[in-house]
Write a protein that holds these residues in place. Structure first.
Motif, PDB file in Angstrom:
ATOM      1  N   ILE A 403      14.960  79.940  40.825  1.00  0.00           N
ATOM      2  CA  ILE A 403      13.514  79.821  40.504  1.00  0.00           C
ATOM      3  C   ILE A 403      12.934  78.777  41.266  1.00  0.00           C
ATOM      4  CG2 ILE A 403      12.051  79.097  38.447  1.00  0.00           C
ATOM      5  CD1 ILE A 403      13.864  80.909  36.569  1.00  0.00           C
ATOM      6  N   ASP A 404      13.662  77.543  41.480  1.00  0.00           N
ATOM      7  CA  ASP A 404      12.956  76.482  42.235  1.00  0.00           C
ATOM      8  C   ASP A 404      12.703  76.991  43.805  1.00  0.00           C
ATOM      9  OD1 ASP A 404      13.519  75.062  40.155  1.00  0.00           O
ATOM     10  OD2 ASP A 404      15.401  73.792  40.812  1.00  0.00           O
ATOM     11  N   GLU A 405      13.519  77.728  44.451  1.00  0.00           N
ATOM     12  CA  GLU A 405      13.241  78.461  45.717  1.00  0.00           C
ATOM     13  C   GLU A 405      12.048  79.148  45.896  1.00  0.00           C
ATOM     14  OE1 GLU A 405      13.300  79.065  49.755  1.00  0.00           O
ATOM     15  OE2 GLU A 405      14.278  77.519  48.579  1.00  0.00           O
ATOM     16  N   LYS A 406      11.882  80.029  44.793  1.00  0.00           N
ATOM     17  CA  LYS A 406      10.729  80.697  44.853  1.00  0.00           C
ATOM     18  C   LYS A 406       9.547  79.937  44.504  1.00  0.00           C
ATOM     19  CE  LYS A 406      12.995  84.961  43.628  1.00  0.00           C
ATOM     20  NZ  LYS A 406      13.464  86.107  42.524  1.00  0.00           N
ATOM     21  N   LYS A 407       9.652  78.933  43.732  1.00  0.00           N
ATOM     22  CA  LYS A 407       8.463  78.232  43.296  1.00  0.00           C
ATOM     23  C   LYS A 407       8.058  77.419  44.678  1.00  0.00           C
ATOM     24  CE  LYS A 407       8.663  77.620  38.425  1.00  0.00           C
ATOM     25  NZ  LYS A 407       8.627  76.708  37.294  1.00  0.00           N
ATOM     26  N   ARG A 408       8.884  77.024  45.392  1.00  0.00           N
ATOM     27  CA  ARG A 408       8.756  76.267  46.628  1.00  0.00           C
ATOM     28  C   ARG A 408       7.807  77.369  47.609  1.00  0.00           C
ATOM     29  NH1 ARG A 408      13.502  73.256  45.665  1.00  0.00           N
ATOM     30  NH2 ARG A 408      14.903  74.962  46.702  1.00  0.00           N
ATOM     31  N   ARG A 409       8.404  78.394  47.769  1.00  0.00           N
ATOM     32  CA  ARG A 409       7.791  79.463  48.741  1.00  0.00           C
ATOM     33  C   ARG A 409       6.439  79.831  48.374  1.00  0.00           C
ATOM     34  NH1 ARG A 409      12.300  83.945  48.629  1.00  0.00           N
ATOM     35  NH2 ARG A 409      10.732  84.947  49.982  1.00  0.00           N
ATOM     36  N   LEU A 410       6.191  79.881  46.850  1.00  0.00           N
ATOM     37  CA  LEU A 410       4.868  80.099  46.526  1.00  0.00           C
ATOM     38  C   LEU A 410       3.875  78.817  46.510  1.00  0.00           C
ATOM     39  CD1 LEU A 410       3.565  82.531  44.913  1.00  0.00           C
ATOM     40  CD2 LEU A 410       4.281  81.274  42.921  1.00  0.00           C
ATOM     41  N   MET A 411       4.481  77.468  46.431  1.00  0.00           N
ATOM     42  CA  MET A 411       3.555  76.647  46.595  1.00  0.00           C
ATOM     43  C   MET A 411       3.145  76.401  47.971  1.00  0.00           C
ATOM     44  SD  MET A 411       3.186  75.019  43.950  1.00  0.00           S
ATOM     45  CE  MET A 411       2.365  73.374  44.533  1.00  0.00           C
ATOM     46  N   GLY A 412       3.947  76.968  49.020  1.00  0.00           N
ATOM     47  CA  GLY A 412       3.531  76.889  50.485  1.00  0.00           C
ATOM     48  C   GLY A 412       2.824  78.194  51.085  1.00  0.00           C
ATOM     49  N   LEU A 413       2.410  78.999  50.012  1.00  0.00           N
ATOM     50  CA  LEU A 413       1.968  80.067  50.631  1.00  0.00           C
ATOM     51  C   LEU A 413       0.393  79.784  51.171  1.00  0.00           C
ATOM     52  CD1 LEU A 413       2.778  83.166  48.084  1.00  0.00           C
ATOM     53  CD2 LEU A 413       3.148  82.903  50.669  1.00  0.00           C
ATOM     54  N   PRO A 414      -0.452  78.826  50.473  1.00  0.00           N
ATOM     55  CA  PRO A 414      -1.777  78.815  50.828  1.00  0.00           C
ATOM     56  C   PRO A 414      -1.799  78.276  52.195  1.00  0.00           C
ATOM     57  CG  PRO A 414      -1.668  78.020  48.666  1.00  0.00           C
ATOM     58  CD  PRO A 414      -0.048  78.176  49.007  1.00  0.00           C
ATOM     59  N   ASN A 415      -1.196  77.447  52.736  1.00  0.00           N
ATOM     60  CA  ASN A 415      -1.263  77.117  54.282  1.00  0.00           C
ATOM     61  C   ASN A 415      -0.530  78.183  55.108  1.00  0.00           C
ATOM     62  OD1 ASN A 415      -2.092  74.436  53.634  1.00  0.00           O
ATOM     63  ND2 ASN A 415      -0.090  73.693  53.428  1.00  0.00           N
ATOM     64  N   PHE A 416       0.372  79.012  54.490  1.00  0.00           N
ATOM     65  CA  PHE A 416       1.150  79.986  55.388  1.00  0.00           C
ATOM     66  C   PHE A 416      -0.139  81.017  55.580  1.00  0.00           C
ATOM     67  CE2 PHE A 416       3.281  83.867  55.397  1.00  0.00           C
ATOM     68  CZ  PHE A 416       3.937  83.962  56.702  1.00  0.00           C
ATOM     69  N   LEU A 417      -0.970  81.418  54.444  1.00  0.00           N
ATOM     70  CA  LEU A 417      -1.774  82.504  54.454  1.00  0.00           C
ATOM     71  C   LEU A 417      -3.107  82.031  55.145  1.00  0.00           C
ATOM     72  CD1 LEU A 417      -1.681  83.807  50.752  1.00  0.00           C
ATOM     73  CD2 LEU A 417      -0.454  84.559  52.922  1.00  0.00           C
ATOM     74  N   THR A 418      -3.470  80.744  55.170  1.00  0.00           N
ATOM     75  CA  THR A 418      -4.598  80.509  56.128  1.00  0.00           C
ATOM     76  C   THR A 418      -4.352  81.010  57.596  1.00  0.00           C
ATOM     77  OG1 THR A 418      -4.798  78.556  54.904  1.00  0.00           O
ATOM     78  CG2 THR A 418      -5.977  78.523  57.094  1.00  0.00           C
ATOM     79  N   GLU A 419      -2.950  80.761  58.122  1.00  0.00           N
ATOM     80  CA  GLU A 419      -2.501  80.974  59.536  1.00  0.00           C
ATOM     81  C   GLU A 419      -2.602  82.566  59.488  1.00  0.00           C
ATOM     82  OE1 GLU A 419      -2.055  78.956  61.923  1.00  0.00           O
ATOM     83  OE2 GLU A 419      -2.809  77.300  60.619  1.00  0.00           O
ATOM     84  N   VAL A 420      -2.119  83.170  58.783  1.00  0.00           N
ATOM     85  CA  VAL A 420      -2.020  84.776  58.663  1.00  0.00           C
ATOM     86  C   VAL A 420      -3.530  85.366  58.593  1.00  0.00           C
ATOM     87  CG1 VAL A 420      -1.570  86.896  57.478  1.00  0.00           C
ATOM     88  CG2 VAL A 420      -0.017  85.008  57.751  1.00  0.00           C
ATOM     89  N   ALA A 421      -4.572  84.574  57.886  1.00  0.00           N
ATOM     90  CA  ALA A 421      -5.901  85.196  57.863  1.00  0.00           C
ATOM     91  C   ALA A 421      -6.518  84.514  59.126  1.00  0.00           C
ATOM     92  CB  ALA A 421      -6.517  84.371  56.607  1.00  0.00           C
ATOM     93  N   ARG A 422      -6.085  83.693  59.792  1.00  0.00           N
ATOM     94  CA  ARG A 422      -6.568  83.482  61.166  1.00  0.00           C
ATOM     95  C   ARG A 422      -6.449  84.315  62.412  1.00  0.00           C
ATOM     96  NH1 ARG A 422      -5.222  78.471  61.206  1.00  0.00           N
ATOM     97  NH2 ARG A 422      -7.155  77.423  60.425  1.00  0.00           N
ATOM     98  N   LYS A 423      -5.339  84.832  61.952  1.00  0.00           N
ATOM     99  CA  LYS A 423      -4.908  85.736  63.119  1.00  0.00           C
ATOM    100  C   LYS A 423      -5.330  87.183  62.822  1.00  0.00           C
ATOM    101  CE  LYS A 423      -0.155  83.737  64.021  1.00  0.00           C
ATOM    102  NZ  LYS A 423       1.181  83.882  64.081  1.00  0.00           N
TER     103      LYS A 423
END
Length: 785
Positions: A403-423
């Motif tokens: 659960i901790d790992e999945k929450k860390r991945r979920l918390m990092g999604l906004p920055n990651f999705l910003t890069e995906v949206a830019r592309k």
């Protein structure tokens, strides 16, 4: 729409840094910790339903009932009852069940009783529904089987079938055959009606959190009229329009001034003690020992500390019921956590108190380490702040690495999705100013772009390389190759986290439910402590003294007794002593003027006393026979008292307040040691009558009605005339009308007749003076002449 994503925009300088939008759906506003507690308190005030099952056979009763407020089955071991079923009536009066379940095969006594019960149209608060089940549903063996095969959350799953039988046998009296059959019939009814789980799946059973025995032996029998007249309880309409559940509040009553309980279950127990007053000396002295301990000045700080802890003891049965049905609320965990830790505080405090007092010893021993285990589990697992923020059960870090790992991945999604949206934006038409990549639970990742003015028809939504999904709030949503890759790479993180945390919540619920017995015991003992602390607080404030009970004293001895309600309302209050029994007699006839304090000394009336009073009964009679003809009322009162006096040593203890001085003057009662005459002490000061409100031996010489009337504010001429008429009646002389009053009335009648005559139009041809003479003058003549 709930989403998680980023939204880069085209600018004259090129692509600007996109601001990632919030990841999850915005949760609805949730109450803070204090608001959550207040919500819980409101739920405790919900009206409970009680369903009773009863069997009657060969002079014995078997009774069991289910209370939805605590999801507990209460039972009374087989008890003898009269053919009129007085014991059953008392149970019904006390618990007011919504339904009464019994066998369709009954004898005529029960049939007659149930018929009368069903016909009580105006029964308060509501007549119960009478339900007949086939007699086979009350069979002894099938009832035993239902009891032993039941799904009870308070029995650990680790118990074997044999251990379960032994455990239930220690709680349920299987040798009481009627009670076992009543329990079996009740379980059948609960399963058929699905009480409390009507909307749940059929595999969800009615929650049963415990079995409790109740007894009606060693109790003082007080009828409902007495509770009302003595103002032990007094319900009044609640002024708040929001109190729609019952619409009632407690008025000025004995219960009202003593109820200082901090938890609802303490208040419930105090009411139960009032409705089931015991004469068990061991139980009474056990309660008084606790009250006397907390009345000592050096124990005041301890009492206040315990009182504060009791304020956190909340509705544990309701929480356990919701756990059993998997309806646990976010606030339940915090409330349960505070309840358990407060219980541990009570345990530690009671361990420092004298163990010679039974209640302190019980709390110290029975608040076991299971409580610490429950509190430790909840404190280490539940993320209270996170749960309130997301309005669902969430766990603390370091509980489950996955659960901790999945929450860390979920918390990092906004920055990651910003890069995906830019592309993604680099590959879109230059007319599209911005886009965002969002995440929607159960749907996945989507590309969201604003709707352009040129996009009118559905065909205009098509974009090469993108799969159109839906239009919402002027935003077009698509699946792209990158979003599909994100779905495969990250999956539905939010739902996976929710599912895993829900599984942990279920496991935690099982741990708590396995220890439900100790939580139920906490509520029982904490409620008892709450009541006794409340009584100690009232005794301290009002100056109450500890009563002394002795089986050697066959009567009542009260030194400087005070009416607990009247002394709060009166500017001055005079205490009175009394003694009944032994050489002081058993029948006290109290005479005296009105307003001298007779009723406050007694405060009662005759109800069912003649048919039910025993040698151990206390009968209080206030102005009996006053509402009827004087001779008839006097005869009734004398007949009732002579009936009891004829019983000699088995005569009940009786206090009678009366204005029938002829009862003494005509010697209507036999002389002897059983009768003692008392009066309220007064003194005439000129034309004034002074009340001392003190009882003393003797008989009132007069009712002093004129003095009482004058003090009540009646006009002096009216009081004088009343005294004159009373003296004429007493001396046997005729009563003549007052001449001055007659003259005054004659003048008023003459003036009225003259006024009517002056209003006549004598020139009116239609006027008939004969009619005026016959209808006005002649009838008035009798009042004028």
């Amino acid at each position: 729409m709930a989403s998680l994503g980023a939204n880069p925009r085209r600018t004259p300088q090129g692509l600007g840094p996109g601001a990632a939008s919030s990841g999850f759906p915005s949760p609805a506003p949730v109450p803070g910790p204090r608001e959550a507690e207040e919500e819980e308190v409101e739920e405790e005030e919900e009206l409970a339903e009680i369903h009773l099952c009863v069997l009657w056979n060969s002079g014995y009763l078997g009774i069991a009932y289910y209370d939805t407020s605590d999801s507990t089955i209460h039972f009374m071991p087989d008890a003898p009852d009269h053919e009129s079923l007085k014991l059953l009536q008392r149970v019904l009066d006390e618990i007011n069940p919504q339904s009464v379940v019994t066998s369709a095969k009954q004898d005529e006594n029960m049939t007659r009783f149930l018929g009368k019960l069903a016909s009580q149209e105006h029964r308060e608060p509501k007549r119960p529904e009478i339900i007949f089940l086939p007699s086979v549903d009350f069979g002894l063996e099938i009832s035993k089987q239902r009891l032993l095969s039941g799904n009870y959350s308070f029995i650990p799953d680790s118990m074997t079938a044999t251990e379960k039988i032994l455990f239930l046998s220690s709680i349920i009296p299987f040798d009481c055959l009627l009670t076992v059959r009543a329990l079996g019939g009740l379980l059948k009814f609960l399963g058929r009606r699905r009480i409390g789980v009507e909307l749940e799946d059929y595999n969800v059973s009615v929650p049963i959190l415990g079995f409790k025995k109740f007894m009606l032996t060693h109790l003082v029998n007080i009828d409902q009229d007495t509770y009302s007249v003595l103002q032990i309880f007094k319900s009044e309409s609640h002024p708040s329009v929001y109190k729609v559940a019952s619409g009632l509040k407690e008025g000025l009553s004995l219960f009202g001034i003593l109820n200082r309980c901090r938890c609802k279950w303490g208040e419930k127990l105090l009411r139960l003690w009032f409705t089931r007053p015991t004469h068990d000396l061991g139980e009474l002295n056990s309660r008084l020992d606790v009250i006397q301990f907390f009345l000592l000045p050096q124990n005041l700080d301890m009492a206040q500390m315990l009182h504060r802890l009791l304020g956190h003891i909340k509705n544990v049965p309701l929480i356990l019921k919701r756990m059993k049905l998997s309806h646990t609320k976010v606030s339940d965990w915090q409330v349960l956590y505070k309840t358990v830790y407060s219980a541990l505080g009570l345990r530690d405090a009671c361990r420092s108190l004298p163990q010679s007092i039974q209640l302190f010893r019980d709390i110290a021993q029975e608040f076991s380490d299971d409580l610490h285990h429950i509190a430790s589990l909840i404190g280490k697992v539940v993320d209270f702040e996170g749960s309130l923020a997301e309005n669902r059960f969430t766990v603390l870090p370091n509980i489950d690495p996955e659960i901790d790992e999945k929450k860390r991945r979920l918390m990092g999604l906004p920055n990651f999705l910003t890069e995906v949206a830019r592309k993604e934006l680099e590959n879109l038409d230059s007319r599209i100013p911005s886009c965002s990549v969002i995440y929607i639970p159960l749907i996945g990742f989507l590309l969201s772009i604003p709707r352009l003015p040129s996009m009118v028809e559905a065909s205009d939504f098509e974009i090469n390389g993108l799969d159109f999904m839906f239009l919402s709030e002027e935003k077009l949503h698509y699946r792209s190759a990158r979003t599909k890759e994100l779905d495969a790479l990250l999956g539905d993180l939010h739902c996976e986290i929710r599912d895993q945390e829900t599984l942990l919540m279920y496991q935690l619920q099982c741990q708590v439910l396995a220890r439900a017995a100790v939580l139920t015991r906490v509520l029982d003992l904490a409620s008892r402590l709450d009541v006794l602390l409340a009584l100690a607080s009232a005794a301290r404030d009002y100056g109450y003294s500890r009563p002394r009970y002795s089986p050697r004293v066959l009567g009542v001895r009260i030194q400087n007794g005070r009416h607990p309600l009247m002394e709060l309302c009166a500017r001055t209050f005079v205490p009175n002593s009394t003694e009944c029994g032994g050489d002081k007699g058993r029948v006290k006839v109290i005479t005296g003027p009105n307003s001298s304090g007779k009723s406050i000394y007694l405060k009662q009336q005759v109800a069912k006393a003649v048919n039910n009073a025993t040698a151990q009964s206390l009968v209080l009679i206030d102005e009996f026979g006053k509402g009827t003809n004087t001779v008839d009322g006097l005869a009734l009162l004398a007949a009732v008292l002579r009936y009891w006096l004829a019983r000699g040593p088995t005569c009940p203890h009786i206090f009678v307040a009366t204005n029938f001085l002829s009862l003494v003057q005509l010697q209507l009662l036999p002389q002897g040691p059983l009768v003692q005459y008392l009066t309220m002490e007064t003194c005439e000061d000129g034309n004034d009558l002074v009340f001392f409100y003190q009882v003393c031996e003797g008989v009132a010489k007069a009712s002093h009605a004129s003095h009482t009337a004058a003090q009540a504010g009646l006009p002096d001429e009216l009081v004088a005339r009343g005294k004159e008429v009373s003296d004429l009646i007493r001396s046997g002389k005729p009563i003549k009308p007052v001449k001055d009053l007659l003259k005054k009335n004659q003048m008023e009648n003459c003036q009225t007749l003259v006024d009517k005559f002056m209003k006549l139009d004598l020139e009116d041809p239609n006027l008939d003076l004969n009619v005026f003479m016959s209808q006005e003058v002649l009838p008035a003549a009798t009042n004028i002449l």
